[in-house]
Write a protein that holds these residues in place. Sequence first.
Motif, PDB file in Angstrom:
ATOM      1  N   TYR A 171       0.787  -1.231   0.000  1.00 53.50           N
ATOM      2  CA  TYR A 171       0.000   0.000   0.000  1.00 53.50           C
ATOM      3  C   TYR A 171       0.819   1.282   0.000  1.00 53.50           C
ATOM      4  O   TYR A 171       0.389   2.279  -0.593  1.00 53.50           O
ATOM      5  N   THR A 172       1.960   1.321   0.692  1.00 52.17           N
ATOM      6  CA  THR A 172       2.616   2.610   0.946  1.00 52.17           C
ATOM      7  C   THR A 172       4.091   2.627   0.555  1.00 52.17           C
ATOM      8  O   THR A 172       4.802   3.568   0.893  1.00 52.17           O
ATOM      9  N   ARG A 173       4.572   1.602  -0.119  1.00 53.02           N
ATOM     10  CA  ARG A 173       5.948   1.571  -0.583  1.00 53.02           C
ATOM     11  C   ARG A 173       5.973   1.325  -2.091  1.00 53.02           C
ATOM     12  O   ARG A 173       5.006   0.820  -2.660  1.00 53.02           O
ATOM     13  N   PRO A 174       7.101   1.657  -2.746  1.00 57.29           N
ATOM     14  CA  PRO A 174       7.182   1.440  -4.186  1.00 57.29           C
ATOM     15  C   PRO A 174       7.415  -0.016  -4.547  1.00 57.29           C
ATOM     16  O   PRO A 174       7.971  -0.802  -3.750  1.00 57.29           O
ATOM     17  N   SER A 175       6.977  -0.387  -5.726  1.00 53.12           N
ATOM     18  CA  SER A 175       7.315  -1.682  -6.319  1.00 53.12           C
ATOM     19  C   SER A 175       7.634  -1.435  -7.781  1.00 53.12           C
ATOM     20  O   SER A 175       7.139  -0.481  -8.380  1.00 53.12           O
ATOM     21  N   ILE A 176       8.485  -2.265  -8.359  1.00 54.60           N
ATOM     22  CA  ILE A 176       8.825  -2.152  -9.775  1.00 54.60           C
ATOM     23  C   ILE A 176       8.694  -3.528 -10.413  1.00 54.60           C
ATOM     24  O   ILE A 176       9.247  -4.518  -9.913  1.00 54.60           O
ATOM     25  N   THR A 177       7.973  -3.583 -11.517  1.00 52.80           N
ATOM     26  CA  THR A 177       7.731  -4.833 -12.234  1.00 52.80           C
ATOM     27  C   THR A 177       8.103  -4.659 -13.697  1.00 52.80           C
ATOM     28  O   THR A 177       7.779  -3.626 -14.299  1.00 52.80           O
ATOM     29  N   ALA A 178       8.777  -5.654 -14.253  1.00 53.34           N
ATOM     30  CA  ALA A 178       9.018  -5.680 -15.697  1.00 53.34           C
ATOM     31  C   ALA A 178       7.805  -6.332 -16.342  1.00 53.34           C
ATOM     32  O   ALA A 178       7.626  -7.550 -16.268  1.00 53.34           O
ATOM     33  N   ILE A 179       6.939  -5.521 -16.960  1.00 50.31           N
ATOM     34  CA  ILE A 179       5.666  -6.046 -17.461  1.00 50.31           C
ATOM     35  C   ILE A 179       5.750  -6.503 -18.910  1.00 50.31           C
ATOM     36  O   ILE A 179       4.796  -7.067 -19.439  1.00 50.31           O
ATOM     37  N   GLY A 180       6.906  -6.294 -19.561  1.00 47.50           N
ATOM     38  CA  GLY A 180       7.054  -6.760 -20.938  1.00 47.50           C
ATOM     39  C   GLY A 180       8.479  -6.585 -21.412  1.00 47.50           C
ATOM     40  O   GLY A 180       9.213  -5.721 -20.933  1.00 47.50           O
ATOM     41  N   MET A 181       8.882  -7.449 -22.361  1.00 47.18           N
ATOM     42  CA  MET A 181      10.209  -7.352 -22.952  1.00 47.18           C
ATOM     43  C   MET A 181      10.125  -7.672 -24.440  1.00 47.18           C
ATOM     44  O   MET A 181       9.348  -8.553 -24.841  1.00 47.18           O
TER      45      MET A 181
END
Length: 444
Positions: free
Chosen positions: A282-292
């Motif tokens: 809810y309150t921290r960042p996340s990073i996802t590779a959603i495509g390549m």
Amino acid sequence: MTDLAAVVRDLMPTVRADLERLVRIPSIAFPGYPPEPVADAAQATVGILTAAGAPAELLEVPGAPPAVWAQIDGPPDAPTVLMYAHYDVQPAGDPEAWDSPPYEPTERAGRLYGRGTADDKCGVAVISGALRAFGGQPPVTVKIVIEGEEETGGGTFMSYVAEHPDRFAADVVVVADGGNWKVGEPTLTTTLRGLCVVDVVVETLEGPAHSGLYGGAAPDALIALSRMLATLHDEQGDVAVEGLARSTWEGRPVQDEVLRASGRVLDGVSLIGSGSLAERLYTRPSITAIGMDVPGTAGATNAIVPRATARLSARLAPQEDPSRAQQAIIDHLLRVAPWGVRVTCTPGETASGAVLAADGPGADAARRAMARAYGKEAVAVGSGGAIPLCVTLAQVLPDADIVLWGACDDAAQIHAANESVDLGDLERATLAQALLLTELASSA
């Protein structure tokens, strides 16, 4: 309370029929899909609200599908409540993945299945049901707006709201596009994470080169990109980009076993990150590779990859400036690029997060309404998903309490096959929506 609960219970066949009428219309507003079903859904929404006692009309939004607008004036000193939902839906995807046709509402085990049953045509049904509970004469002034482009993220309607703040002015805004953390558990969403997207391209060669002749000396773009992506998180899985905002969470905690089950995490796979699960979500960042964009394994040749591309999607703390976060991610990628490879970063979509009504008269009234409708106290949760309109409303209506709730739950599978809504929670959400109006009227 007894009378209103009985009225809503008797209304549920009509509320369900309203929902099924909308679900049968494939109102997909994305480019490439026919516009006629979107227009049909708008007209059906006008008909549903009009039958519920609201003088509904189409609200033309330049460059976007029409919204639906209605206003019912209450007593002179009554507060004003703006109710929101959206009638457009995500594409159904592969029809073979559905256990019943996506646009044929089907009941199974107390749930109604079909595209839009939970996101967010049930919001339209809840609003119409609440109006019907008062015979079309609620005890407060009610404004209703039903959007037609929420799922596309086009932002045209948000711009319209920002340009016409007086039309949407209200003391309390009720966004019926949320849901409960579990069936039968009344829930208010009080924070929304923001969003930013970055495309990163890595180039190393003018074209493919034989891996036997040049491998070991000429750098592979896919390997270089992979090394860069690996630096976005530390060993625990926390985001390692410097300068991104983080905040604490004081609402309902998230249980490990619930998250693993609802997220369908494979046995033996660890959850990532540190700190409480609620803060991570809810309150921290996340990073996802959603495509390549890289060569596929089918037909792969023994050649060094000269170019590789990834699209990164970052979810951000509610108070984060998404443009600032986007630049921080770009700066990180440029800094960690190995071997002098050429890197091009292109900023994409952004959306701000928001802190919604956690206290104040609107939130307090919503909690009382949910406690009466569900028979238990409401809990506060955050959402990792962005609802940009909430941010716009918070900006143009700084003194309004924004209440985000709905009939959705953790089993609804919104945006996926076999989307559904629990029919019991549909009734409880409708009752809560009606009770909120009585709570606000009595506390005015």
